[in-house]
Design a protein around this motif. Structure first.
Motif, PDB file in Angstrom:
ATOM      1  N   GLU A  78      34.422 -53.678  32.129  1.00 30.00           N
ATOM      2  CA  GLU A  78      33.087 -53.461  31.572  1.00 30.00           C
ATOM      3  C   GLU A  78      32.031 -54.111  32.487  1.00 30.00           C
ATOM      4  O   GLU A  78      32.104 -55.303  32.761  1.00 30.00           O
ATOM      5  CB  GLU A  78      33.072 -54.088  30.170  1.00 30.00           C
ATOM      6  CG  GLU A  78      31.719 -54.214  29.514  1.00 30.00           C
ATOM      7  CD  GLU A  78      31.020 -52.889  29.346  1.00 30.00           C
ATOM      8  OE1 GLU A  78      31.659 -51.952  28.847  1.00 30.00           O
ATOM      9  OE2 GLU A  78      29.843 -52.789  29.728  1.00 30.00           O
TER      10      GLU A  78
ATOM     11  N   LYS B 130      40.422 -64.742  34.359  1.00 29.37           N
ATOM     12  CA  LYS B 130      39.761 -64.804  33.059  1.00 29.37           C
ATOM     13  C   LYS B 130      39.224 -63.440  32.607  1.00 29.37           C
ATOM     14  O   LYS B 130      39.063 -63.213  31.416  1.00 29.37           O
ATOM     15  CB  LYS B 130      38.613 -65.818  33.092  1.00 29.37           C
ATOM     16  CG  LYS B 130      39.114 -67.250  33.288  1.00 29.37           C
ATOM     17  CD  LYS B 130      37.971 -68.237  33.287  1.00 29.37           C
ATOM     18  CE  LYS B 130      38.365 -69.564  33.910  1.00 29.37           C
ATOM     19  NZ  LYS B 130      39.391 -70.273  33.138  1.00 29.37           N
ATOM     20  N   ILE B 131      38.934 -62.554  33.545  1.00 26.26           N
ATOM     21  CA  ILE B 131      38.356 -61.263  33.153  1.00 26.26           C
ATOM     22  C   ILE B 131      39.162 -60.080  33.702  1.00 26.26           C
ATOM     23  O   ILE B 131      39.601 -59.227  32.940  1.00 26.26           O
ATOM     24  CB  ILE B 131      36.875 -61.187  33.590  1.00 26.26           C
ATOM     25  CG1 ILE B 131      36.060 -62.197  32.774  1.00 26.26           C
ATOM     26  CG2 ILE B 131      36.330 -59.763  33.391  1.00 26.26           C
ATOM     27  CD1 ILE B 131      34.589 -62.241  33.066  1.00 26.26           C
TER      28      ILE B 131
ATOM     29  N   PRO C  77      43.121 -60.011  32.315  1.00 32.68           N
ATOM     30  CA  PRO C  77      43.200 -59.715  30.876  1.00 32.68           C
ATOM     31  C   PRO C  77      42.713 -58.300  30.558  1.00 32.68           C
ATOM     32  O   PRO C  77      43.290 -57.620  29.709  1.00 32.68           O
ATOM     33  CB  PRO C  77      42.270 -60.753  30.237  1.00 32.68           C
ATOM     34  CG  PRO C  77      42.143 -61.838  31.226  1.00 32.68           C
ATOM     35  CD  PRO C  77      42.345 -61.233  32.587  1.00 32.68           C
ATOM     36  N   ASN C  78      41.681 -57.859  31.280  1.00 31.98           N
ATOM     37  CA  ASN C  78      41.164 -56.518  31.051  1.00 31.98           C
ATOM     38  C   ASN C  78      42.185 -55.453  31.461  1.00 31.98           C
ATOM     39  O   ASN C  78      42.245 -54.384  30.880  1.00 31.98           O
ATOM     40  CB  ASN C  78      39.869 -56.322  31.835  1.00 31.98           C
ATOM     41  CG  ASN C  78      39.248 -54.969  31.577  1.00 31.98           C
ATOM     42  OD1 ASN C  78      38.717 -54.728  30.526  1.00 31.98           O
ATOM     43  ND2 ASN C  78      39.363 -54.072  32.543  1.00 31.98           N
TER      44      ASN C  78
ATOM     45  N   ALA D 200      47.350 -57.620  20.449  1.00 33.71           N
ATOM     46  CA  ALA D 200      46.928 -57.808  19.048  1.00 33.71           C
ATOM     47  C   ALA D 200      45.412 -57.679  18.920  1.00 33.71           C
ATOM     48  O   ALA D 200      44.905 -57.209  17.905  1.00 33.71           O
ATOM     49  CB  ALA D 200      47.378 -59.169  18.552  1.00 33.71           C
ATOM     50  N   TRP D 201      44.672 -58.080  19.969  1.00 27.01           N
ATOM     51  CA  TRP D 201      43.207 -58.041  19.900  1.00 27.01           C
ATOM     52  C   TRP D 201      42.667 -56.632  19.791  1.00 27.01           C
ATOM     53  O   TRP D 201      41.535 -56.424  19.367  1.00 27.01           O
ATOM     54  CB  TRP D 201      42.601 -58.738  21.121  1.00 27.01           C
ATOM     55  CG  TRP D 201      43.010 -58.180  22.445  1.00 27.01           C
ATOM     56  CD1 TRP D 201      44.101 -58.554  23.183  1.00 27.01           C
ATOM     57  CD2 TRP D 201      42.354 -57.176  23.207  1.00 27.01           C
ATOM     58  NE1 TRP D 201      44.158 -57.844  24.348  1.00 27.01           N
ATOM     59  CE2 TRP D 201      43.099 -56.989  24.392  1.00 27.01           C
ATOM     60  CE3 TRP D 201      41.207 -56.408  23.013  1.00 27.01           C
ATOM     61  CZ2 TRP D 201      42.738 -56.076  25.364  1.00 27.01           C
ATOM     62  CZ3 TRP D 201      40.851 -55.494  23.990  1.00 27.01           C
ATOM     63  CH2 TRP D 201      41.613 -55.332  25.141  1.00 27.01           C
TER      64      TRP D 201
END
Lengths: 256, 252
Positions: free
Chosen positions: B149, B169-170, B173-174, B249-250
């Motif tokens: 994003e 961190k981005i 995970p993305n 899960a998110w």
């Protein structure tokens, strides 16, 4: 003694993309601790102005200064709250870990983070939701979370880009009061972009109206309404009503 | 109409039973000679014997181990290179043409090269498994990084995050949903190539067991081995689907 430096100073700032002039000759001074609201129709370049103060965009000409220093790139002393909380939050991180992000980036030791994070979450009323993912929170709660994340930076300057534009009227009023309370605690300078005249008058010490095509300052008025502000009495205050009428007339003239 | 999960499971089991029924009919009417296609009963007796007496177990483990080793190694390589390409346009410029040249090469075409370089051994099998199964995860990682994003890229700039911090961190995970999908595809490829490698090297494993059974006209053992290979694929895929659900899960 020299006078206190301006928290934000814009000197003859212009920006164009190719032959497309977005902003022209913007001059603006914001004192430390001042709450300034910028209004204008869509396309007036108010978000662009905010992005230049944030260091995300460089002006084509002119200078952007924060506390007397030219802005060349983003700084952690400046925090931004975006309108689209759904995109600005990390969807895979729980509320707790989202607030943790600026602390990690700022190098705060891991042992000191939990207390700080819980304090911030409690401050925005999310104390009982630290284990939720953003997708499990309502729009208002997600925006609260983004505000908590911004406050985690302990910013001198808070830039807010139509932060309540996507929220319902009730939630918007609650969050307006929360933001006023939170920034008055720390005397944070706030640069608040909105297209809602009443919101601008309710929140601001000053309201700056931008004219469009290209964006330029059309009007800059002080809002001498007493603080703390109150959703009922402030909005019924004769001065509020007078300013509201004045602003409406100005905006109508601009967009005539 | 919304079907319940239980109904889906019942239908899935029914599908398998129908296949077994057809198999039974074909063999009991001897439409295909039993020398080449034994009945389900004979096959499952052989399977039971192999498992209870233990003859099939070391072979099964050897194949699983070979598949998992190659798959994990391929995943690590793929995620590392994919992240590098994802955050660095310089790395992308260097690596993209080479990767685009290597990617369409069939893994089987690499086998002679691998044999020549590392010899006809377990190392060759590992190399081929890694080479073949690295692509789905690599492409998925690059894709995941390419679709961060834009707002989050701005957030990382505003927080003055380092490139490494951005990756962990981005970016990663993305990319996790894409990476997991890629790893599921990779695992199937890894199983196929592990068996192919065994057929060529004769190393201990289900592939070798199946080949020997076929050469010695032990059709029931041959099919027992094939069923075990199918079960490995089925179980590992369901395991990964389960892991997907927990890790993602998110996504709610």
């Amino acid at each position: 003694m020299t006078a206190a430096r301006n928290a934000i100073e814009l000197k003859e700032v212009s920006l164009s993309f190719g032959s497309n002039q977005i902003l022209t000759g913007i001059d603006m001074r914001v004192e430390p601790g001042e709450f300034i609201c910028v209004i204008g129709a869509s396309g007036s370049g108010k978000t662009t102005l905010l992005r230049m103060i944030a260091g995300l965009l460089t002006p084509t000409s002119g200078a952007v200064l924060l506390h007397g220093k030219p802005v060349r790139s983003p700084s952690r002393r400046v925090a931004v709250v975006f309108q689209d909380y759904g995109r600005a939050l990390l969807p895979w991180r729980r509320a707790y870990a989202n607030v943790s992000l600026p602390l990690e980036a700022g190098g705060m030791p891991a042992s000191q983070r939990p207390a700080r994070i819980r304090e911030l979450l409690a401050k925005v009323g999310l104390g009982n939701h630290e284990d939720k993912f953003p997708g499990q929170l309502s729009g208002g709660m997600q925006q609260r979370l983004q505000i908590a994340r911004a406050l985690a930076q302990e910013p001198d300057t808070l830039l807010m880009d139509e932060p309540f534009g996507a929220l319902d009227a009730m939630t918007r009023q609650t969050l307006q009061d929360e933001v006023l309370r939170l920034v008055s605690e720390r005397k944070t300078t706030v640069f608040f972009v909105t297209h809602d005249i009443e919101e601008a008058l309710y929140l601001g010490d000053r309201v700056v109206a931008l004219d469009s095509n290209p964006g330029r300052v059309a009007y800059d008025i002080k809002v001498p309404l007493p603080r703390p502000r109150d959703q009922l009495t402030t909005r019924e205050h004769p001065e509020f009503l007078r300013l509201r009428r004045e602003m409406f007339e100005i905006m109508n003239k601009i967009h005539a | 109409m919304i079907r319940s999960r239980t109904l889906d499971i019942v239908l899935g089991v029914a599908g398998i039973l129908i296949l077994l029924g057809l198999w039974h009919l074909v063999t009991s009417y001897e439409l295909i000679s039993r020398v080449f296609l034994p009945g389900p009963a004979a096959t499952f007796r052989s399977l039971e014997r192999g498992i209870v007496e233990g003859a099939l177990l070391p072979q099964t483990w050897a194949t699983i181990e070979r598949m998992l080793q190659g798959w994990l190694l391929a995943s690590v390589v793929a995620i590392a290179i994919g992240s590098l390409i994802g955050v660095s346009s310089t790395a992308r410029a260097y690596l993209q043409p080479t990767l685009e040249f290597l990617r369409p090469l069939p893994a089987s075409a690499i086998i002679p090269v691998a044999i020549a370089v590392v010899g006809l051994s377990w190392k060759m099998v590992l190399f081929v498994v890694v080479f073949g199964s690295v692509w789905p995860t690599l492409l998925a990682t690059v894709h995941g990084f390419a679709h961060v994003e834009p707002r989050l890229v701005e957030v990382s700039r505003l927080l003055q995050m380092s490139r490494l911090a951005f990756i962990f961190k981005i970016g990663l995970p993305n990319a996790v949903p894409d990476i997991l999908a890629g790893m599921r595809l990779s695992l199937t490829v890894a199983l196929i190539l592990a068996v192919v490698g065994e057929l060529l090297t004769g190393e201990l494993g289900l592939g070798t067991a199946v080949l020997h059974a076929s050469r010695q006209y032990r059709a029931d053992d041959l099919y027992a081995g094939i069923i075990l290979l199918g079960v490995i694929g089925l179980v590992s895929n369901y395991g990964l689907a389960l892991a997907d659900k927990r890790i993602l899960a998110w996504k709610g």
